[in-house]
Design a protein around this motif. Structure first.
Motif, PDB file in Angstrom:
ATOM      1  N   ALA A 299      46.641  45.945  32.270  1.00 29.78           N
ATOM      2  CA  ALA A 299      46.810  44.502  32.432  1.00 29.78           C
ATOM      3  C   ALA A 299      48.245  44.223  32.855  1.00 29.78           C
ATOM      4  CB  ALA A 299      46.473  43.769  31.137  1.00 29.78           C
TER       5      ALA A 299
ATOM      6  N   THR B 203      49.487  41.364  38.254  1.00 31.31           N
ATOM      7  CA  THR B 203      48.369  41.868  37.471  1.00 31.31           C
ATOM      8  C   THR B 203      47.556  42.818  38.339  1.00 31.31           C
ATOM      9  OG1 THR B 203      47.022  39.943  38.083  1.00 31.31           O
ATOM     10  CG2 THR B 203      48.213  39.842  35.995  1.00 31.31           C
TER      11      THR B 203
ATOM     12  N   ARG C  29      43.433  41.169  34.470  1.00 32.47           N
ATOM     13  CA  ARG C  29      43.265  42.054  35.602  1.00 32.47           C
ATOM     14  C   ARG C  29      42.099  41.545  36.443  1.00 32.47           C
ATOM     15  NH1 ARG C  29      42.112  42.421  30.515  1.00 32.47           N
ATOM     16  NH2 ARG C  29      43.458  44.211  30.167  1.00 32.47           N
TER      17      ARG C  29
END
Length: 378
Positions: A149, A68, A156
């Motif tokens: 993301a 992420t 995130r």
């Protein structure tokens, strides 16, 4: 944070614009300084990933969880990300409230308030919070070009650069050490969500259950807002006896009995996540952050006292004092469990929602150990 009766329940664009307009300006830094801070925070995030994985042992060797992104943002970027997250979470509730709009005088009054006023209210709230958050693992906002993301729909990691610089200057601590210290805490949250695949969906389900139980009767909603205003002003209905902090938080004021039960579970989970992050930060810190003892002491003092009378009142109303208790209670829980059964024994907490601690077990770690370890070992 929602109004009833308008064509649009919340003007989200106005919420963003209002928050950005009223948020405090960040610390003064030159363009070169700003670029250096951003680069250093990104580097610390990468370094923290290895430190946190080694210490927590949450991710088995050879297993690579979903990647992420790490986003270093300013206060406006944090505001936009959180408005997007709120919009995603609140849409089912807003649709429900839209269906329940009432006619007559009450509906007319609430309709006049409408989404624009609600957008301003939400924006003012976010303008207050945007200058205080150092970092956040944001998991609910949909992916966009500005807010990427994980490939599988994960979140995130946000590091709010101006706030980190502001606090390191205010505390007068080594900036390089402080930035790594913050990155360790926030990276722990990213590891929690990427290393425990079911955690995001579990939290979202609990939040939606909480919102689904919300009382959408307009008159009840107005009464709760009146109580919230009294709480902020420090007032209390005649004869009412409450905690010595002068009032209940806004979250507490909108609960039904079913919501209190759900909120108890959410409080336990958030205490675990925040306490675990603090525990990891303290565990890794002495090895990689030379001035960690000084940073920790000064930061704890800052956390506890707030900035002033208005700040304390808003913290109480918004339930931020409860968040401070979550750090303390959760860290004590994690420390007690690790002391008794080791890190691998503690990591059984991530097995499933059934192995998460209850609110009562956060205060009594031995009860969690007895329940989870007796069941799995017996």
């Amino acid at each position: 944070m929602t109004s009833i009766g308008g064509a649009e329940m919340v003007d989200w664009n106005l919420a963003v614009a209002t928050a950005i307009r009223f948020v405090r300006p960040g610390p003064e830094v030159s363009p070169d300084e700003a670029r250096a801070v951003v680069a250093e925070l990104r580097g610390h995030a990468r370094a923290s990933e290895a430190h946190v994985r080694e210490f927590t042992r949450m991710i088995p060797e050879g297993h690579e969880p979903e990647d992420t992104p790490v986003l270093v943002v300013d206060r406006a970027g944090w505001i936009k990300a959180n408005v997007a997250g709120f919009r995603e979470l609140l849409t089912p509730l807003l649709d429900k409230m839209q269906e329940r709009r009432t006619g007559g005088p009450t509906g007319a009054v609430l309709g006049a308030v409408g989404g624009k006023v609600t957008g301003v209210e939400l924006g003012m709230l976010l303008s207050f919070l945007a200058s205080r958050v150092l970092g956040q693992y944001e998991t609910f906002a949909p992916a966009t070009r500005e807010l990427p993301a994980g490939a599988a729909g994960g979140g995130r990691l946000l590091l709010v650069a101006p706030n980190i610089v502001h606090v390191e200057r205010e505390l007068d601590v080594d900036p390089h050490d402080f930035r790594l210290w913050v990155a360790l805490h926030e990276e722990t949250h990213r590891t929690q969500f990427t290393g425990v695949p079911w955690l995001r969906d579990h939290l979202e389900g609990e939040i939606q259950s909480f919102l689904g139980e919300t009382d959408v009767d307009p008159m009840t909603f107005l009464e709760r807002l009146r109580e919230a205003a009294q709480s902020l002003a420090g007032a209390r209905p005649e004869g009412e006896v409450g905690d010595d902090d002068g009032g209940r938080s806004l979250v507490e004021l909108v609960q039904s009995p079913a919501q209190r039960e759900i909120l108890g579970r959410l409080t336990a989970v958030m205490s675990l996540l925040e306490g675990h992050a603090d525990y990891v930060m303290d565990g890794v810190g002495p090895r990689v952050v030379p001035s960690v003892a000084e940073i920790r002491e000064k930061f704890q003092q800052r956390r506890a006292k707030g900035a002033g009378r208005l700040d304390l009142a808003l913290r109480r109303l918004l339930g931020l004092d409860a968040k401070l208790r979550q750090y303390r209670d959760g860290e004590r829980f994690v420390r007690a469990v690790v002391d008794q059964v080791g890190m691998d024994g503690f990591n059984r907490v991530w097995t499933s929602p059934n192995t998460l601690p209850t609110k009562a077990e956060i205060s009594k770690p031995a009860d969690w150990i007895a329940r989870v370890h007796r069941r799995t070992d017996g």
